[in-house]
Motif scaffolding. Structure first.
Motif, short mmCIF file in Angstrom:
data_model
loop_
_atom_site.label_atom_id
_atom_site.label_comp_id
_atom_site.label_asym_id
_atom_site.label_seq_id
_atom_site.Cartn_x
_atom_site.Cartn_y
_atom_site.Cartn_z
N ILE A 19 -19.13 -1.99 -3.35
CA ILE A 19 -18.87 -0.74 -2.73
C ILE A 19 -18.02 -1.01 -1.49
O ILE A 19 -16.75 -0.24 -1.43
CB ILE A 19 -20.15 -0.21 -2.41
N ALA A 20 -18.08 -1.89 -0.66
CA ALA A 20 -17.49 -2.17 0.64
C ALA A 20 -15.90 -2.49 0.06
O ALA A 20 -15.03 -2.02 0.54
CB ALA A 20 -18.05 -3.46 1.17
N GLY A 21 -15.77 -3.26 -1.06
CA GLY A 21 -14.47 -3.86 -1.53
C GLY A 21 -13.79 -2.54 -2.18
O GLY A 21 -12.48 -2.44 -1.65
N VAL A 22 -14.30 -1.63 -2.70
CA VAL A 22 -13.63 -0.44 -3.17
C VAL A 22 -13.16 0.62 -1.92
O VAL A 22 -12.09 0.99 -1.82
CB VAL A 22 -14.64 0.29 -3.94
N ILE A 23 -13.75 0.58 -0.93
CA ILE A 23 -13.52 1.28 0.35
C ILE A 23 -12.26 0.51 1.00
O ILE A 23 -11.35 1.28 1.21
CB ILE A 23 -14.96 1.34 1.47
N VAL A 24 -12.26 -0.59 0.82
CA VAL A 24 -11.12 -1.44 1.63
C VAL A 24 -9.95 -1.09 0.70
O VAL A 24 -8.86 -0.91 1.01
CB VAL A 24 -11.29 -3.01 1.56
N LEU A 25 -10.19 -1.21 -0.69
CA LEU A 25 -9.04 -0.94 -1.53
C LEU A 25 -8.53 0.56 -1.47
O LEU A 25 -7.28 0.58 -1.40
CB LEU A 25 -9.35 -1.12 -3.00
N LEU A 26 -9.31 1.46 -1.51
CA LEU A 26 -9.00 2.85 -1.35
C LEU A 26 -8.04 2.96 -0.02
O LEU A 26 -7.18 3.63 0.13
CB LEU A 26 -9.97 3.57 -1.32
N PHE A 27 -8.65 2.31 1.13
CA PHE A 27 -8.03 2.55 2.35
C PHE A 27 -6.70 1.85 2.24
O PHE A 27 -5.64 2.36 2.76
CB PHE A 27 -8.64 2.12 3.44
N THR A 28 -6.56 0.84 1.61
CA THR A 28 -5.47 0.03 1.66
C THR A 28 -4.27 0.50 0.69
O THR A 28 -3.12 0.54 1.28
CB THR A 28 -5.57 -1.25 1.08
N ILE A 29 -4.74 1.21 -0.54
CA ILE A 29 -3.77 2.06 -1.22
C ILE A 29 -3.31 3.33 -0.56
O ILE A 29 -2.15 3.64 -0.50
CB ILE A 29 -4.65 2.49 -2.53
N ASP A 30 -4.28 3.97 0.33
CA ASP A 30 -3.92 5.02 1.03
C ASP A 30 -2.47 4.75 2.13
O ASP A 30 -1.59 5.42 2.23
CB ASP A 30 -5.15 5.55 1.88
N LYS A 31 -2.88 3.70 2.61
CA LYS A 31 -1.70 3.17 3.78
C LYS A 31 -0.38 2.74 3.04
O LYS A 31 0.68 3.15 3.43
CB LYS A 31 -2.62 1.90 4.60
N LEU A 32 -0.63 2.05 1.70
CA LEU A 32 0.52 1.69 0.98
C LEU A 32 1.42 2.79 0.35
O LEU A 32 2.55 2.85 0.45
CB LEU A 32 0.18 0.51 0.18
N ILE A 33 0.60 3.58 -0.10
CA ILE A 33 1.27 4.98 -1.06
C ILE A 33 1.43 6.28 -0.06
O ILE A 33 2.50 6.73 -0.10
CB ILE A 33 0.55 5.21 -2.00
#
Length: 175
Positions: A159-173
């Motif tokens: 779950i923590a990894g998914v949160i990190v992934l979603l925030f990172t995708i948000d920043k990149l896209i």
């Protein structure tokens, strides 16, 4: 408090509370700096003759929401840590991983825009110290007594990894 088969001593409870306070302070600082930068940008735009009707709040929010939401995540996770909630550990782990990622992505954005990301060697040194401090906090949060206190399982890491992934995708896209 969660029941576990291990007993967590008072020192680890204090360390947990300290992590919560640190998270709250970091989150508040990031949110305040984010709001201050929004205000500064709007003041500059007004000084250049733009009226409030011509300022696109959608573009401003699209450009600046990441940092504010990251600060909000840190603040909420600190409060949840202080309350001894498992979600506090999950969101704290995510936010403590995201802060260094955000620093790196923001520096990369500045470099793409042709701006010097760091002005002098002291900036590199300070950035390195901040990154090491975040890594130390992540390490402390990942120690067994803290994980035992929260009954952390593999799904919590995911779950923590998914949160990190979603925030990172948000920043990149989106940004």
């Amino acid at each position: 408090m969660l029941k576990t088969k291990y007993k967590v001593n008072q020192n680890w409870r204090i360390a947990n509370k300290a992590l919560g306070v640190i998270e709250i302070l970091i989150g508040l600082t990031v949110m305040i700096l984010s709001i201050y930068s929004w205000r500064l940008i709007l003041t500059i735009l007004e000084d250049q003759g733009l009226t409030w009707e011509r300022i696109s709040f959608i573009k401003l929010i699209k450009r600046a929401h990441f940092v504010f939401l990251l600060g909000l995540l840190g603040f909420v996770s600190g409060v949840l840590l202080l309350k001894g909630k498992r979600w506090g550990w999950i969101t704290s782990m995510a936010s403590l991983v995201l802060y260094p990622i955000a620093m790196i992505l923001i520096l990369m954005d500045r470099n793409k825009e042709g701006l010097e990301p760091l002005e002098d060697r002291g900036d590199f040194f300070l950035t390195g110290i901040v990154l090491i401090a975040f890594l130390a906090l992540i390490f402390l949060l990942a120690l067994k007594p803290i994980k035992v206190f929260y009954s952390i399982k593999i799904r919590d890491w995911v779950i923590a990894g998914v949160i990190v992934l979603l925030f990172t995708i948000d920043k990149l896209i989106i940004n």
